[in-house]
Design an enzyme around this catalytic site. Sequence first.
Site, PDB file in Angstrom:
ATOM      1  N   ARG A 216      11.721  -1.551  -6.067  1.00  8.72           N
ATOM      2  CA  ARG A 216      12.010  -2.754  -5.285  1.00  8.72           C
ATOM      3  C   ARG A 216      11.044  -3.876  -5.627  1.00  8.72           C
ATOM      4  O   ARG A 216       9.950  -3.647  -6.152  1.00  8.72           O
ATOM      5  CB  ARG A 216      11.938  -2.450  -3.783  1.00  8.72           C
ATOM      6  CG  ARG A 216      10.563  -2.035  -3.283  1.00  8.72           C
ATOM      7  CD  ARG A 216       9.751  -3.160  -2.685  1.00  8.72           C
ATOM      8  NE  ARG A 216       8.378  -2.740  -2.438  1.00  8.72           N
ATOM      9  CZ  ARG A 216       7.385  -2.972  -3.258  1.00  8.72           C
ATOM     10  NH1 ARG A 216       7.595  -3.573  -4.401  1.00  8.72           N
ATOM     11  NH2 ARG A 216       6.145  -2.578  -2.963  1.00  8.72           N
TER      12      ARG A 216
ATOM     13  N   GLU B  55       3.997  -9.502   2.600  1.00  4.89           N
ATOM     14  CA  GLU B  55       3.107  -8.519   1.983  1.00  4.89           C
ATOM     15  C   GLU B  55       2.088  -7.962   2.961  1.00  4.89           C
ATOM     16  O   GLU B  55       1.459  -8.726   3.723  1.00  4.89           O
ATOM     17  CB  GLU B  55       2.385  -9.160   0.792  1.00  4.89           C
ATOM     18  CG  GLU B  55       2.284  -8.256  -0.402  1.00  4.89           C
ATOM     19  CD  GLU B  55       3.654  -7.801  -0.886  1.00  4.89           C
ATOM     20  OE1 GLU B  55       4.024  -6.634  -0.630  1.00  4.89           O
ATOM     21  OE2 GLU B  55       4.360  -8.603  -1.514  1.00  4.89           O
TER      22      GLU B  55
ATOM     23  N   GLY C 214       3.329  -2.352  -8.636  1.00  8.98           N
ATOM     24  CA  GLY C 214       3.736  -3.018  -7.402  1.00  8.98           C
ATOM     25  C   GLY C 214       5.237  -3.072  -7.208  1.00  8.98           C
ATOM     26  O   GLY C 214       5.729  -3.841  -6.388  1.00  8.98           O
TER      27      GLY C 214
ATOM     28  N   SER D 217       7.024  -0.192  -6.604  1.00 10.76           N
ATOM     29  CA  SER D 217       7.361   0.979  -5.804  1.00 10.76           C
ATOM     30  C   SER D 217       7.807   2.187  -6.616  1.00 10.76           C
ATOM     31  O   SER D 217       8.700   2.924  -6.195  1.00 10.76           O
ATOM     32  CB  SER D 217       8.436   0.606  -4.776  1.00 10.76           C
ATOM     33  OG  SER D 217       8.578   1.593  -3.793  1.00 10.76           O
ATOM     34  N   SER D 218       7.178   2.426  -7.758  1.00 14.80           N
ATOM     35  CA  SER D 218       7.539   3.602  -8.550  1.00 14.80           C
ATOM     36  C   SER D 218       7.210   4.891  -7.805  1.00 14.80           C
ATOM     37  O   SER D 218       7.997   5.852  -7.833  1.00 14.80           O
ATOM     38  CB  SER D 218       6.805   3.576  -9.899  1.00 14.80           C
ATOM     39  OG  SER D 218       5.397   3.542  -9.719  1.00 14.80           O
TER      40      SER D 218
ATOM     41  N   ASP E 233       8.973   0.315   1.397  1.00 13.45           N
ATOM     42  CA  ASP E 233       9.445   0.788   0.094  1.00 13.45           C
ATOM     43  C   ASP E 233      10.550   1.826   0.238  1.00 13.45           C
ATOM     44  O   ASP E 233      11.579   1.769  -0.446  1.00 13.45           O
ATOM     45  CB  ASP E 233       8.280   1.399  -0.695  1.00 13.45           C
ATOM     46  CG  ASP E 233       7.162   0.399  -0.941  1.00 13.45           C
ATOM     47  OD1 ASP E 233       7.385  -0.798  -0.718  1.00 13.45           O
ATOM     48  OD2 ASP E 233       6.076   0.832  -1.352  1.00 13.45           O
TER      49      ASP E 233
ATOM     50  N   ASN F 284      -3.192   1.966  -8.656  1.00 13.02           N
ATOM     51  CA  ASN F 284      -2.537   3.058  -7.929  1.00 13.02           C
ATOM     52  C   ASN F 284      -3.097   3.121  -6.515  1.00 13.02           C
ATOM     53  O   ASN F 284      -4.287   3.346  -6.319  1.00 13.02           O
ATOM     54  CB  ASN F 284      -2.772   4.385  -8.652  1.00 13.02           C
ATOM     55  CG  ASN F 284      -1.987   5.530  -8.041  1.00 13.02           C
ATOM     56  OD1 ASN F 284      -2.132   5.811  -6.857  1.00 13.02           O
ATOM     57  ND2 ASN F 284      -1.160   6.178  -8.849  1.00 13.02           N
ATOM     58  N   LYS F 285      -2.238   2.924  -5.518  1.00 10.19           N
ATOM     59  CA  LYS F 285      -2.687   2.884  -4.114  1.00 10.19           C
ATOM     60  C   LYS F 285      -3.420   4.148  -3.690  1.00 10.19           C
ATOM     61  O   LYS F 285      -4.380   4.102  -2.930  1.00 10.19           O
ATOM     62  CB  LYS F 285      -1.489   2.669  -3.179  1.00 10.19           C
ATOM     63  CG  LYS F 285      -0.924   1.275  -3.199  1.00 10.19           C
ATOM     64  CD  LYS F 285       0.112   1.088  -2.105  1.00 10.19           C
ATOM     65  CE  LYS F 285       1.345   1.916  -2.296  1.00 10.19           C
ATOM     66  NZ  LYS F 285       2.408   1.595  -1.319  1.00 10.19           N
TER      67      LYS F 285
END
Length: 450
Positions: A35, A41, A135, A137-138, A182, A225-226
């Site tokens: 997405r 945000e 960013g 949403s993988s 997401d 990577n979050k």
Amino acid sequence: MKGLSFMCFRFLKLKEMFTFKFGSSPKFYVRAPGRVNLIGEHIDYCGYAVLPMAIEQDILAAVEPLKTQIVQLANANPLYLDFTSNADNIQIENTKPLWHNYFLCGLKGIQERFSLSGPHGMNCLVEGTIPPSAGLSSSSALVCCAGLVGLNVNGLTLSKVELAELCAKSERFIGTEGGGMDQSISFLAEEGTAKLIEFSPLRATDVKLPAGTVFVIANSCVEMNKAATSHFNIRVMECRLAAKLIAKLQGLDWKTLWKLGDLQMKLGVSLEEMLTVVEKTLHPEPYSREEICKSLGINLEELRSIILSQNTQDVCSFKLYQRAEHVYSEAARVLRFKKVCDEAPADAIQLLGDLMNQSHMSCRDMYECSCLELDQLVDICLKSGAIGSRLTGAGWGGCTVSLVPADKLASFLASVRDAYYKTDDHRLSLQNRSLFATKPGGGAMVFLEI
């Protein structure tokens, strides 16, 4: 090849790889899209509406259910190693956000939702076209894909809303305290329309984007990577602490309030009035743990055990004023963005562009989730003809999204390539999949092998 013919090619290629890998054929396929968030945000986990759309890039899985409980996971990308687990004993290592751990999050979520005592195993081959850590949403698309896989392997059913909520909770197994945007758009997306996603209860409303414009995604080529860093969770905790401190100072029961959105509802005031409340109750200087504890009347151990997440235990200072300021102003921008799309005034495109630009400035200055490369890329996009441009996704790297007049698309793309991608060998090597126009795509689906 584009559209349906490209998807057919991918299915055939994935089936061929599956047969070579497992010596059998897949029985079904699952697709979950990535997405792009147009505006809104870092506010979904505060309880506020966001405005994303699904993109063409996706996660695709070929699946064969097994009568045993062995789960064999493979990835079409050789950089991602195979993994084998027992469906009845799924262990997720949240200190290492490897690709298979995200998949296991989705499977574990299904198992816990249905209290499965004997879940089925599977052979599963995964392939993806979403750039990782960009960013878009993988990781969440992978969780959603796995949730839908687990549901179908075990012959179960859930609504799209139920699946979205389940997958949002499931991703927390890996340590990220996300809010659900997401996963919601991955399941609730519809081709041709963006969506206003609202929470508690979860619901999605069509948003018709203005004609004559294109949204263009540009990857900064800086990965973030979050789950691998604490940046994201620190912001979640800062918003949580801001809600609790304001609640305490406003005479509310701060122990039961966790989100800035819930705080606004309790106070019964507008978003604009909440900005005034923030100005009056919080100071711009960072808060130490000691000051927070003193304000709430708790000790450091209680702060750590009751309020802070696992990977924010050792954070010493928190910027509460700036984070709350961003959340309330960004929530208001989302509503204005939808209002402009709905009413379609003569200057709609300029108004939307202005809102996107304001959003980026707030992300950069108040939420501090941008980076040098993202700011540079936004500036280049605006100089190349975009009406509005902003970071999209968690930030600290990843992508920008720009609103571009359709008749200026070709010149815009050429200008951005020259100014950003051709000036750096690493970016140049990635440019073919880093800069592209996109339109609203459909949500997650299951395809049966026939």
